[in-house]
Structure formats: structure tokens, C-alpha cells
Design a protein around this motif. Structure first.
Motif, PDB file in Angstrom:
ATOM      1  N   LEU A 139     -18.457 -34.571  12.116  1.00 47.00           N
ATOM      2  CA  LEU A 139     -18.497 -35.476  13.169  1.00 47.00           C
ATOM      3  C   LEU A 139     -18.799 -36.833  13.130  1.00 47.00           C
ATOM      4  O   LEU A 139     -19.796 -37.047  12.238  1.00 47.00           O
ATOM      5  CB  LEU A 139     -19.311 -34.656  14.187  1.00 47.00           C
ATOM      6  CG  LEU A 139     -18.959 -33.234  14.610  1.00 47.00           C
ATOM      7  CD1 LEU A 139     -19.785 -32.917  15.916  1.00 47.00           C
ATOM      8  CD2 LEU A 139     -17.580 -33.110  14.908  1.00 47.00           C
ATOM      9  N   ARG A 140     -18.056 -37.668  13.671  1.00 45.81           N
ATOM     10  CA  ARG A 140     -18.550 -39.106  13.741  1.00 45.81           C
ATOM     11  C   ARG A 140     -19.987 -39.091  14.539  1.00 45.81           C
ATOM     12  O   ARG A 140     -20.222 -38.221  15.429  1.00 45.81           O
ATOM     13  CB  ARG A 140     -17.648 -40.099  14.444  1.00 45.81           C
ATOM     14  CG  ARG A 140     -16.456 -40.409  13.447  1.00 45.81           C
ATOM     15  CD  ARG A 140     -15.644 -41.466  14.188  1.00 45.81           C
ATOM     16  NE  ARG A 140     -14.193 -41.866  13.621  1.00 45.81           N
ATOM     17  CZ  ARG A 140     -14.214 -42.785  12.666  1.00 45.81           C
ATOM     18  NH1 ARG A 140     -15.363 -43.346  12.569  1.00 45.81           N
ATOM     19  NH2 ARG A 140     -12.962 -42.758  12.036  1.00 45.81           N
ATOM     20  N   ALA A 141     -20.627 -40.282  14.437  1.00 51.71           N
ATOM     21  CA  ALA A 141     -22.084 -40.283  15.107  1.00 51.71           C
ATOM     22  C   ALA A 141     -22.007 -40.084  16.438  1.00 51.71           C
ATOM     23  O   ALA A 141     -22.812 -39.465  17.047  1.00 51.71           O
ATOM     24  CB  ALA A 141     -22.762 -41.421  14.695  1.00 51.71           C
ATOM     25  N   GLU A 142     -21.024 -40.837  17.152  1.00 49.42           N
ATOM     26  CA  GLU A 142     -21.001 -40.766  18.606  1.00 49.42           C
ATOM     27  C   GLU A 142     -20.532 -39.511  18.991  1.00 49.42           C
ATOM     28  O   GLU A 142     -21.022 -38.927  19.902  1.00 49.42           O
ATOM     29  CB  GLU A 142     -20.089 -41.831  19.058  1.00 49.42           C
ATOM     30  CG  GLU A 142     -18.643 -41.634  18.891  1.00 49.42           C
ATOM     31  CD  GLU A 142     -18.243 -42.116  17.643  1.00 49.42           C
ATOM     32  OE1 GLU A 142     -19.148 -42.512  16.923  1.00 49.42           O
ATOM     33  OE2 GLU A 142     -16.886 -42.003  17.617  1.00 49.42           O
ATOM     34  N   THR A 143     -19.523 -38.856  18.178  1.00 44.08           N
ATOM     35  CA  THR A 143     -19.334 -37.489  18.568  1.00 44.08           C
ATOM     36  C   THR A 143     -20.451 -36.481  18.526  1.00 44.08           C
ATOM     37  O   THR A 143     -20.606 -35.524  19.479  1.00 44.08           O
ATOM     38  CB  THR A 143     -18.238 -36.929  17.898  1.00 44.08           C
ATOM     39  OG1 THR A 143     -17.319 -38.086  17.633  1.00 44.08           O
ATOM     40  CG2 THR A 143     -17.338 -35.685  18.468  1.00 44.08           C
TER      41      THR A 143
END
Lengths: 247, 247
Positions: free
Chosen positions: B226-230
Motif C-alpha cells: 500500500l502507498r503511505a496514504e492508503t
């Protein structure tokens, strides 16, 4: 996942069979990216997946200006499927729609269905652009399968033709708060779909219709008003954690 | 929530007491937004909140070019607090950091703590800009309280001075997949903090440190990267659904 990515920094989706000793040509855009943008060349290692044959470590055997050839070295992961989860979403502003698509891939939705609702802000979604975002997100997040992108369709028609046996988790802003996990905890794993509305929510007629359908489960996503992309990510997260591939 | 917003389309945070018969001046920027951008004028209705006195319906009693006066009409919601949940996050690229801040507000975090980690891509976060994002997101999502934004601090120092009794839910990319809800299901509601790393994840030294701390609970957020914001949105969602104000 980190250890796999350390084998090669670049991960590409290809529409070509992958297997022992298999060699394959690079698409022009990918060759440009690999050799022009990323400054890689012959001998560089990349990870490849095609949605069918798992993930492969491959080596660049020929590098040209806008072309190249790769050779598969070894399989790094066997093919796995996605949970049978659809995401129905109303397109919103461009950047936020792009985000919904990107996050749906990261969170493992198997099919993305843009829907036109009474309050949909955007009348269309370019399927080719959405598919390019899907591919990019899948390359980035380590997914082995690309979710399918459907053509935009009116919500009313999708609901009329709804396939038997598939349930809908409806992010319902008017649902009383409390217990988003309770309805999921007792449910069968799949097939399911998640339904997210546009910024203006659903019309009264749509809410009445959704409430009357036995395969629709309304769920409250807390006491604050979530933007469409936040609601999509939250609902996908809850589903994956209770019924999907995060369990 | 929809019904409340229909009383007035515009919702503003003000740093001024709110109460029966209370009148208050508009800040220059808000007057410009209300009268210049939104073309509102005398008699327009807006919703106000200040983080202390609940939400109030107010009316514009004076409208000037860059100034104005509002009068409180009636309280639309009593003040409520936020669950005692902190979000520790490593700043990433600007647009994605802005998104982490916006989503943390929508998802009801009470305090945002930017942390410098071994692989943090960005060395600083402008606190004034983050606070402006917090305010805008709170106006938009119907929150009654603004989360606090802390100055950026090294993760190692935060962990050394960690307050007794507060637990950390650590989004650990190297955790074995399975059961993100299990550790939360048995836990006490709060105080908690969520810890999200930068795009490159945590270093081996950081992972060893985190694993050794009794107040840290690692959690796997599924089989994809996952990307950080996800990851931030997913972890906030799981916490709110099991221990926070979505229950």
C-alpha cells in the motif's frame, strides 16, 4: 513484499506469456521508460507479470532506443487470483476519480464499474485512461492480476440486471451510525460489490430503491462526511479485513 | 449528516466563541471566500464551529469587500470530542502528504505527528500549511473538532519518550498476512496511535526496535504494497470501526 521488490526495482505488466526461457519484446512505451527515463540497459533486471503466469524475474537482453527484449529468468511468485469483489463508484472530479481507481487496485478489487447516479458530477469516465491507471497501480503495488474496468452504466440499469448471488455493501450516508463490521462479520465471503456514491450522495429515489433490495447491505462509515475516495478506501478495507484476502 | 448540511452549504471554522445571540467578525480570507468567491451576501446562512461550542447556524448581518459580521441563530449540533487517536506518519511527496492530512481529519484522528524515519523522503512538513489543510478538511467533512498538528520529530525520540498507557498500531509491511482485526478486537479503546512509514518502509533497525516495544502492535494490511496514504486510511478505518467512533 519488500524482499521481492528488492530483486528488481522496476515491475512491469506485459501482455505476453511468461515461462522458463521465455523471451519477449518490450512495448515502445515501456522501452522508453526503462532505457530513456530509468536509464537501465542490457543486463538490467525487472519483474514481470501478465495476470496469468505469476511474477517473473527477467533480464534485459537487448536495449534499443524505443525497443528491447527481455528474457525470463525465474518465477518469483505463483499466480494468485483476486477476491470476487466489485467496486461500483460514481466518477467525481478527475484527480479524485484517478485516486479511486488507484486505491481499488491497491486494495484488491477485481472489477471497477463506474456508475451514473442521479447526482453524478461527471458524465463519463475514459476507460482507456482508467485502464492505464490500473496497470500503473498494479505495477506499483505488487498485484498479480489487473482488475477489469467496465464501461460506465446507469446505476438503475445495473441494479435491474443484478447477478443472482452477488451482494452489495452500500456506503449509505443516511444509515444510522454504528457497527460497520457487524453485517460483514456474519456474511459469506463472496461474491460482493461495494457501492460508493458521488459527492452529493444518493437521491431519495435511489435510497428507497437500494433499501428495498434484499441483496443490498447498508453500512455507516462513521459520524463524519467522507469524500467519495475516502469512502471507497474505507469500505474496501473493511471488506478485505473481514471477508477478503487480508484475513 | 446530509440533513445538517442542507441548512447551509457553507461551513466555516472560526476562532471565536459561539452562543445564543453571539455576533462575530469574519476573517478577511473567509469574507473574501464567502462574498467574493461564493457570491453570498447579507442574509446568507452558514454553519460555524470552533472546536468548543458545537455547530451553529449563523446569518450574515454585514457583508463588505474583505470583511463581514455573522450572528449565531441556533445550535445545530452539540460539541463532541474525538477519540483519543494519534496518527504518526512520515511525510511523503507533497500531494500525498496533503492527502494523509485531509483523510486523517475525515477519519477522526485527534492529533497528527509527522515523524522523521530512516527512509523518510521528505525532511520537513510546513505546520502552517498542514493546519490550513486540517481546517479545510474539517469544514468539508462536518467535524466539530480540529485535530492538532505537532512539529515534525524523529521517530526514535518519540518512541523513547512515549507516554505510558498509549498503544501503537504499526502498519508493518513485513508482518505475516492475516487477521488485522484480531489484535484490535480484544483491545481497550484508547488512547492509541497509528504508525505509518514512508514509501520505502521502515529500516531493519527501526523494525527491530518497534518489535521489541511492548506497547506496539504490528498489523498486516493485506498482501499488496500500500502507498503511505492508503495505509493511513486503511489503518484509521480499521481502528475507528473496531475501537473508535464508528462502532
Amino acid at each position: 513484499m519488500v524482499c521481492l521488490m528488492s530483486l528488481a526495482k522496476i515491475r512491469l505488466y506485459v501482455d505476453h506469456p511468461l515461462g522458463p526461457g521465455q523471451s519477449l519484446p518490450l512495448e515502445e512505451g515501456q522501452a522508453h521508460y526503462l532505457f530513456g527515463v530509468m536509464r537501465e540497459g542490457q543486463g538490467a533486471r525487472v519483474l514481470l507479470f501478465n495476470g496469468r503466469d505469476g511474477e517473473w524475474l527477467a533480464e534485459v537482453t537487448e536495449a534499443g532506443k524505443r525497443k528491447g527484449v527481455l528474457a525470463c529468468l525465474e518465477q518469483t511468485r505463483p499466480q494468485t487470483g483476486l477476491a470476487d469483489l466489485w467496486l461500483l463508484f460514481a466518477p467525481v472530479k478527475k484527480a479524485r476519480t484517478d485516486m479511486i481507481v488507484e486505491k481499488a487496485v491497491e486494495l484488491g478489487a477485481a472489477r471497477l464499474l463506474p456508475v451514473a447516479t442521479d447526482y453524478t458530477n461527471s458524465e463519463r469516465l475514459r476507460r482507456d485512461k482508467a485502464e492505464a491507471h490500473v496497470r500503473e497501480a498494479a505495477e506499483q503495488c505488487g498485484a498479480l492480476t489487473l482488475p477489469e474496468v467496465a464501461d460506465m452504466a446507469p446505476l438503475a440499469r445495473l441494479l435491474s440486471d443484478w447477478p443472482a448471488g452477488r451482494r452489495i455493501l452500500w456506503a449509505d450516508e443516511s444509515a444510522p451510525p454504528g457497527g460497520p463490521l457487524a453485517p460483514l462479520g456474519k456474511a459469506a465471503p463472496d461474491p460482493w460489490a461495494i457501492l460508493i456514491g458521488p459527492e452529493g450522495g444518493f437521491s431519495q429515489a435511489e435510497r428507497d430503491r437500494l433499501r428495498s433490495l434484499p441483496f443490498v447491505t447498508p453500512v455507516s462509515l462513521g459520524p463524519r462526511i467522507l469524500r467519495a475516495e475516502t469512502a471507497a478506501i474505507a469500505a474496501l478495507t473493511l471488506w478485505q479485513a473481514t471477508l477478503g484476502d487480508w484475513r
